[in-house]
Design a protein around this motif. Sequence first.
Motif, short mmCIF file in Angstrom:
data_model
loop_
_atom_site.label_atom_id
_atom_site.label_comp_id
_atom_site.label_asym_id
_atom_site.label_seq_id
_atom_site.Cartn_x
_atom_site.Cartn_y
_atom_site.Cartn_z
N GLY A 1 2.21 9.31 3.03
CA GLY A 1 2.78 9.04 1.72
C GLY A 1 2.52 7.60 1.31
O GLY A 1 2.69 6.69 2.12
N LEU A 2 2.08 7.39 0.08
CA LEU A 2 1.80 6.05 -0.42
C LEU A 2 2.63 5.82 -1.69
O LEU A 2 2.47 6.55 -2.67
N ALA A 3 3.50 4.83 -1.66
CA ALA A 3 4.34 4.51 -2.81
C ALA A 3 4.00 3.10 -3.29
O ALA A 3 4.47 2.11 -2.73
N VAL A 4 3.14 3.01 -4.30
CA VAL A 4 2.76 1.73 -4.90
C VAL A 4 2.70 1.89 -6.41
O VAL A 4 2.42 2.97 -6.92
N SER A 5 2.95 0.79 -7.12
CA SER A 5 2.93 0.83 -8.58
C SER A 5 1.51 0.64 -9.10
O SER A 5 1.20 -0.32 -9.81
N ALA A 6 0.64 1.59 -8.74
CA ALA A 6 -0.78 1.45 -9.08
C ALA A 6 -1.05 1.66 -10.56
O ALA A 6 -2.05 1.15 -11.09
N ILE A 7 -0.20 2.41 -11.25
CA ILE A 7 -0.42 2.65 -12.67
C ILE A 7 -0.05 1.41 -13.48
O ILE A 7 -0.79 0.98 -14.37
#
Length: 367
Positions: A63-69
Amino acid sequence: MATMADVARSAGVSVATVSHVLNDTRPVLPHTRQAVLDAVEELGYTTNTLARSLVTARTRSIGLAVSAISNPYFTEILQGVEAAALEAGYSLLIADPHDDPEHERKVVQLLHERRVDGMIVAPSAKPRELLAYLSRHCVPAVLLDRLVDPPNAEGGPRFDQVCADNAEPMSRLVTHLAGLGHRRIGLVAGLPGLSTTSERIMGYRSGLAFSGLSYDERLLVHGDSESAGAERATADLLSSGAPPTALVTGNNAMTIGALRALRARGVSVPDGMALCCFDDFAWADLFSPRLTAVAQPSKEIGARAVRVLLERLGEPDRPARTVRLPCTFVHRTSCGCPDPSESPATSVPHKRPGKPSDDPSDVETRR
């Protein structure tokens, strides 16, 4: 659909041998391994991931939780995570927490409920609920880019952490500007509460002190790590009674905001304002002038986070560690220097002023 037994018959080996080859669980003679792989290709066999996860209690997913948007900086990190995960045979489930503490905890819970083997998370400025959830459910996790993990009872971090160096590269930008004769150097800093913000402020103040310049709190403003905030903060600096002659921005989004504010007021770079930025980005070399910047090893940060997580999955009880990767000073023209592209070397690894140059290497801290 071909089964593992079909592959075993075609290759003339046991089902157990096929399993060892496909799962890399035991050494197999090279010619036997090749026979199994040839049979897999010929029969078009694909692994039943669901069945294997029921047996091994692993889903081979991260799982990857980053604010990439909302934060373009994380896009390259995401690319590094994806490439390293794919190479290791792991799939990736991605969620964007939007740098919101409440939403952050929710998306991490959703990822956990989908039975990912572990998580890579870029925490918000207030990650208390996030860290509590990860600790309560014993989720193998790596904190990415931002170090917000409080120490455990033994004084070490509770979670593995991977980030770039922040303080010394920022100090390098400040001392570079000071070396060009600037005495009033401003900083557009990021969102308060983030470790990246506090460490870069520390580097800013260190660079001033190293250059024999006094710290003036009026020259430090917060752009909250976003373009619009940096535009407002830069406008405030320019409207002050004694504006800076040089400016350092704390990330790539804030660089765009600062440039908008400078253009709106007719301030040219570098003649009216020298500019350096923390974070290099793809089009920094296309601006006029070209942007002098600190480049973070974004893809390697992502890839290293995957490797650290996989090591954690393999050794759940080993001590947590913090890995820092070095940055690179990219010398261009927005600082007011002549175009360095005319000389052979345009980019040099970051080193602290006054110290001999060494080959860059990552720094790992274990507690």
